[in-house]
Scaffold this motif. Structure first.
Motif, PDB file in Angstrom:
ATOM      1  N   ILE A   1       9.005  -7.437   7.409  1.00 10.80           N
ATOM      2  CA  ILE A   1       9.107  -7.164   5.972  1.00 10.80           C
ATOM      3  C   ILE A   1       8.257  -5.926   5.703  1.00 10.80           C
ATOM      4  N   ASN A   2       8.873  -4.892   5.169  1.00  7.56           N
ATOM      5  CA  ASN A   2       8.188  -3.626   4.932  1.00  7.56           C
ATOM      6  C   ASN A   2       8.124  -3.352   3.436  1.00  7.56           C
ATOM      7  N   LEU A   3       6.901  -3.129   2.956  1.00  4.07           N
ATOM      8  CA  LEU A   3       6.675  -2.889   1.535  1.00  4.07           C
ATOM      9  C   LEU A   3       5.883  -1.598   1.377  1.00  4.07           C
ATOM     10  N   ASP A   4       5.900  -1.046   0.162  1.00  2.00           N
ATOM     11  CA  ASP A   4       5.111   0.167  -0.067  1.00  2.00           C
ATOM     12  C   ASP A   4       3.812  -0.185  -0.780  1.00  2.00           C
ATOM     13  N   ALA A   5       2.965   0.817  -0.985  1.00  2.00           N
ATOM     14  CA  ALA A   5       1.611   0.621  -1.504  1.00  2.00           C
ATOM     15  C   ALA A   5       1.577  -0.113  -2.839  1.00  2.00           C
ATOM     16  N   SER A   6       2.596   0.059  -3.659  1.00  2.00           N
ATOM     17  CA  SER A   6       2.619  -0.599  -4.973  1.00  2.00           C
ATOM     18  C   SER A   6       2.889  -2.103  -4.866  1.00  2.00           C
ATOM     19  N   GLU A   7       3.207  -2.600  -3.668  1.00  2.00           N
ATOM     20  CA  GLU A   7       3.585  -3.997  -3.483  1.00  2.00           C
ATOM     21  C   GLU A   7       2.545  -4.802  -2.697  1.00  2.00           C
ATOM     22  N   GLN A   8       1.274  -4.408  -2.750  1.00  2.00           N
ATOM     23  CA  GLN A   8       0.226  -5.105  -2.002  1.00  2.00           C
ATOM     24  C   GLN A   8       0.115  -6.576  -2.384  1.00  2.00           C
ATOM     25  N   ASP A   9       0.179  -6.873  -3.659  1.00  2.00           N
ATOM     26  CA  ASP A   9       0.094  -8.271  -4.105  1.00  2.00           C
ATOM     27  C   ASP A   9       1.266  -9.078  -3.559  1.00  2.00           C
TER      28      ASP A   9
ATOM     29  N   MET B   1       6.543 -10.362  10.554  1.00  2.00           N
ATOM     30  CA  MET B   1       5.542  -9.303  10.412  1.00  2.00           C
ATOM     31  C   MET B   1       5.601  -8.833   8.968  1.00  2.00           C
ATOM     32  N   ILE B   2       4.448  -8.619   8.371  1.00  2.00           N
ATOM     33  CA  ILE B   2       4.362  -8.038   7.035  1.00  2.00           C
ATOM     34  C   ILE B   2       3.642  -6.707   7.203  1.00  2.00           C
ATOM     35  N   ASN B   3       4.256  -5.628   6.765  1.00  2.03           N
ATOM     36  CA  ASN B   3       3.650  -4.302   6.835  1.00  2.03           C
ATOM     37  C   ASN B   3       3.776  -3.657   5.458  1.00  2.03           C
ATOM     38  N   CYS B   4       2.643  -3.465   4.796  1.00  2.00           N
ATOM     39  CA  CYS B   4       2.609  -2.826   3.481  1.00  2.00           C
ATOM     40  C   CYS B   4       1.927  -1.480   3.676  1.00  2.00           C
ATOM     41  N   GLN B   5       2.728  -0.429   3.709  1.00  2.00           N
ATOM     42  CA  GLN B   5       2.203   0.913   3.988  1.00  2.00           C
ATOM     43  C   GLN B   5       1.388   1.419   2.800  1.00  2.00           C
ATOM     44  N   LEU B   6       0.102   1.676   3.047  1.00  2.00           N
ATOM     45  CA  LEU B   6      -0.796   2.110   1.982  1.00  2.00           C
ATOM     46  C   LEU B   6      -0.909   3.634   1.923  1.00  2.00           C
TER      47      LEU B   6
ATOM     48  N   ALA C   1      -1.981   0.771   6.830  1.00  2.00           N
ATOM     49  CA  ALA C   1      -1.181  -0.286   6.206  1.00  2.00           C
ATOM     50  C   ALA C   1      -1.974  -1.586   6.163  1.00  2.00           C
ATOM     51  N   LEU C   2      -1.535  -2.493   5.294  1.00  2.00           N
ATOM     52  CA  LEU C   2      -1.917  -3.902   5.403  1.00  2.00           C
ATOM     53  C   LEU C   2      -0.887  -4.499   6.344  1.00  2.00           C
TER      54      LEU C   2
END
Length: 150
Positions: free
Chosen positions: A94-102, A142-147, A128-129
């Protein structure tokens, strides 16, 4: 949010992805070798052969899908107490961008209920987180939130 398949190989990621590139076309979006990873104090050094293996590679398949993978070493298997098994060597990423940290934290915590955390969701050297887990049904995530830009 984007969902992608993440594959693990035992040393032949580069050959596999050159094959997939010949099948699907396109260019690699990202290639990182283990030699690119910063060494941490107390960490066992990798052999030169392992340093040349793929830590992460991504190949866009279409505008919605990216196929990703890495080589899994014996050292990784020992650290995670997890054997490499052909057939179960994949994750849903699951790939998210910086605005989706929560949302990244919510998804990680929710999927981890009654599951097994492989790597806690935490900041990484690639900006990333990131966290990895196996849910209560045996599915690997896998959760990857690119910061920031890697």
């Amino acid at each position: 949010m984007q969902l992608n398949h993440y594959l693990n190989f035992k040393g032949n990621t580069e050959a596999a992805f050159n094959f997939y590139k010949s099948v699907f076309g396109g260019e690699f979006l990202f290639v990182m070798r283990y030699s690119d990873v910063p060494t941490q104090e107390g960490q066992s050094p990798l052999s030169e052969a392992d340093r040349q293996k793929i830590m992460h590679i991504s190949l866009p398949i279409n505008e919605h899908t990216v196929l990703m993978a890495s080589d899994i070493s014996e050292q990784f298997c020992a650290q995670t107490n997890k054997a490499f098994t052909v057939g179960t060597n994949h994750y849903i990423s699951i790939n998210l961008d910086a605005s989706e940290q929560d949302e990244a934290k919510r998804l990680f915590d929710a999927l981890a209920v009654n599951g097994t955390v492989e790597m806690a969701l935490s900041p990484t050297f690639w900006g990333a987180l990131y966290g990895a887990l196996t849910d209560q049904f045996g599915i690997q995530w896998m959760i990857n939130c690119q910061l920031e830009t890697a």
